[in-house]
Enzyme design. Structure first.
Site, short mmCIF file in Angstrom:
data_model
loop_
_atom_site.label_atom_id
_atom_site.label_comp_id
_atom_site.label_asym_id
_atom_site.label_seq_id
_atom_site.Cartn_x
_atom_site.Cartn_y
_atom_site.Cartn_z
CE LYS A 9 -0.04 -1.96 -0.13
NZ LYS A 9 -0.95 -2.18 -0.15
NE ARG B 181 1.11 -1.69 -6.79
CZ ARG B 181 0.22 -0.88 -5.73
NH1 ARG B 181 0.99 -0.18 -4.63
NH2 ARG B 181 -0.68 -0.68 -5.82
NE ARG C 222 -9.62 2.77 -0.83
CZ ARG C 222 -8.80 1.70 -1.25
NH1 ARG C 222 -7.88 1.24 -0.41
NH2 ARG C 222 -7.57 2.08 -2.61
NE ARG D 194 -7.65 5.17 -5.02
CZ ARG D 194 -6.13 4.42 -4.89
NH1 ARG D 194 -6.02 4.71 -3.63
NH2 ARG D 194 -5.23 3.39 -4.98
NE ARG E 114 -5.85 -1.01 -7.83
CZ ARG E 114 -6.53 -0.77 -6.47
NH1 ARG E 114 -7.83 -0.07 -6.40
NH2 ARG E 114 -5.85 -0.21 -5.66
#
Ligand code: AMP
Length: 213
Positions: free
Chosen positions: A13, A88, A127, A160, A171
């Site tokens: 996204k 969310r 990532r 992160r 998550r």
């Protein structure tokens, strides 16, 4: 046009929101980026958000709704904007509708990025994110030209805190429990389109443009 990009963490996204933003000149409103900026500035909001974000939980609705309400009043949001990571949960989706109706505006389209949890774990754990501009890379399939350095701005790339495997699991749980109902919310309003987020970034982008036409 006001567009909501929906989908699990790591579904692309953010990347597509940035792309859409530069192509259509609509600002990208990412609550995750806003919260990370607040953390790096050491503001009260940032201090409160950090512990929740580090463990993969959602930040309180009142905090993110206020961030979005303030940002949407800026002049650059007049022609439209892309929401990335907000709403969310169902309460945020309702708060957004209310906020926009007071401005005589509405969400025009919600686009769901579809991808499996298995694929997401691989994507998120590899990532790497630029500490300064937020550009994203991947250890396997989107390596930076120089290891650990952002191609776009030359700053350091980091993993992160919330891209570590145990937090990724949390998550995804939060996504299924709290964010998935938002998909139904926009489906009932007949605003929902889907894209196949497993595909290459350029192909997802083409699908996204089709979904918005
Ligand atoms: P993201 O960069 O969108 O994956 O967001 C990173 C983290 O920021 C999330 O795991 C949440 O802790 C927090 N966050 C971002 N957007 C929201 C939101 N709309 N509501 C609550 N928490 C959020």
């Amino acid at each position: 046009m006001i567009v909501v990009l929906l989908g699990p963490p790591g579904s692309g996204k953010g990347t597509q929101a940035k792309r859409l933003s530069s192509e259509r000149h609509w600002p990208q409103l990412s609550t995750g980026d806003m919260l990370r900026t607040a953390i790096s500035k050491g503001t009260q909001v940032g201090l409160e958000a950090k512990a929740l974000m580090d463990k993969g939980s959602l930040v309180p609705d009142s905090v993110v709704v206020r961030l979005i309400a303030e940002r949407t009043e800026d002049a650059d949001c007049k022609a439209g904007f892309v929401l990335d990571g907000f709403p969310r949960n169902a309460a945020q989706a309702e708060a957004l509708d209310l906020m926009l109706s007071r401005m005589n505006r509405k969400v025009d389209r919600a686009v769901l990025f579809e991808i499996s949890d298995q694929e997401l774990v691989i994507r998120l754990s590899g990532r790497r994110t630029c500490i300064k501009c937020g550009a994203m890379f991947h250890l396997d399939h989107a390596q930076p030209k120089n290891p650990g350095i952002c191609d776009a701005c030359g700053s350091a790339l980091i993993q992160r805190d919330d891209d570590h495997p145990d937090v990724i699991k949390k998550r995804l749980e939060v996504y299924h429990q709290q964010t998935e109902p938002v998909v139904g919310f926009y489906a009932r309003q007949e605003k929902l389109k889907t894209v196949d987020a497993r595909r290459k970034s350029s192909e997802v982008s083409a699908e996204l443009h089709k979904a918005l036409s």
